[in-house]
Design an enzyme around this catalytic site. Structure first.
Site, PDB file in Angstrom:
ATOM      1  N   ASN A 132      60.410  25.191  39.196  1.00 25.19           N
ATOM      2  CA  ASN A 132      61.508  24.229  39.153  1.00 25.19           C
ATOM      3  C   ASN A 132      61.220  23.112  40.155  1.00 25.19           C
ATOM      4  O   ASN A 132      60.744  23.370  41.259  1.00 25.19           O
ATOM      5  CB  ASN A 132      62.826  24.924  39.497  1.00 25.19           C
ATOM      6  N   HIS A 138      57.321  27.158  44.634  1.00 22.27           N
ATOM      7  CA  HIS A 138      57.288  28.569  44.240  1.00 22.27           C
ATOM      8  C   HIS A 138      57.223  28.682  42.732  1.00 22.27           C
ATOM      9  O   HIS A 138      57.823  27.902  42.005  1.00 22.27           O
ATOM     10  CB  HIS A 138      58.493  29.340  44.788  1.00 22.27           C
TER      11      HIS A 138
END
Ligand code: AMP
Length: 113
Positions: free
Chosen positions: A86, A99
């Site tokens: 994201n 991440h």
């Protein structure tokens, strides 16, 4: 550095560790969205995909291979899984430390957005 994921890397905040090597750290998401929900993070603090430079291309390639290994360890290689990064507000990025979400263990909804 006031970054929650840097604190996890430095063991200042506990986590359920799944994997680590010189460049990456992986742990179970505290609010899992699937039976297997692992976050793979770079040990180096990089806020988001927007902050990647050409020199990071090898690192990000390795990140996918780490995800492949973890998928095998978590026994979802054959059943399948989703990898997602994201980015920014519309990408619903909450934690500003790059991440990779590894999600699997059941059939994920077909919708990406
Ligand atoms: P994102 O929306 O892509 O920034 O995702 C951040 C993820 O980090 C969310 O799925 C959170 O549940 C997860 N998260 C936040 N804090 C922790 C923590 N201390 N341990 C494990 N996962 C966390």
């Amino acid at each position: 550095m006031d970054c929650i994921f840097c604190k996890i890397v430095h063991d200042e905040i506990p986590s359920d560790i799944v994997y680590q090597d010189d460049d990456f750290f992986a742990f179970r998401d505290i609010n899992p969205q699937a039976p297997v929900h692992v976050l793979i993070i770079t040990k180096k603090h990089i806020p988001s995909v927007n902050d990647l430079a050409d020199k990071d291309s090898g690192l990000m390639g390795k990140m996918i291979l780490v995800a492949q290994k973890i998928a095998a360890k978590e026994k979802v290689s054959v059943s399948g899984y989703r990898l997602a990064i994201n980015t920014g507000p519309d990408g619903t990025q909450i934690v500003p430390h790059i991440h990779l979400h590894l999600l699997g263990g059941h059939r994920l909804i077909d919708q990406l957005g």
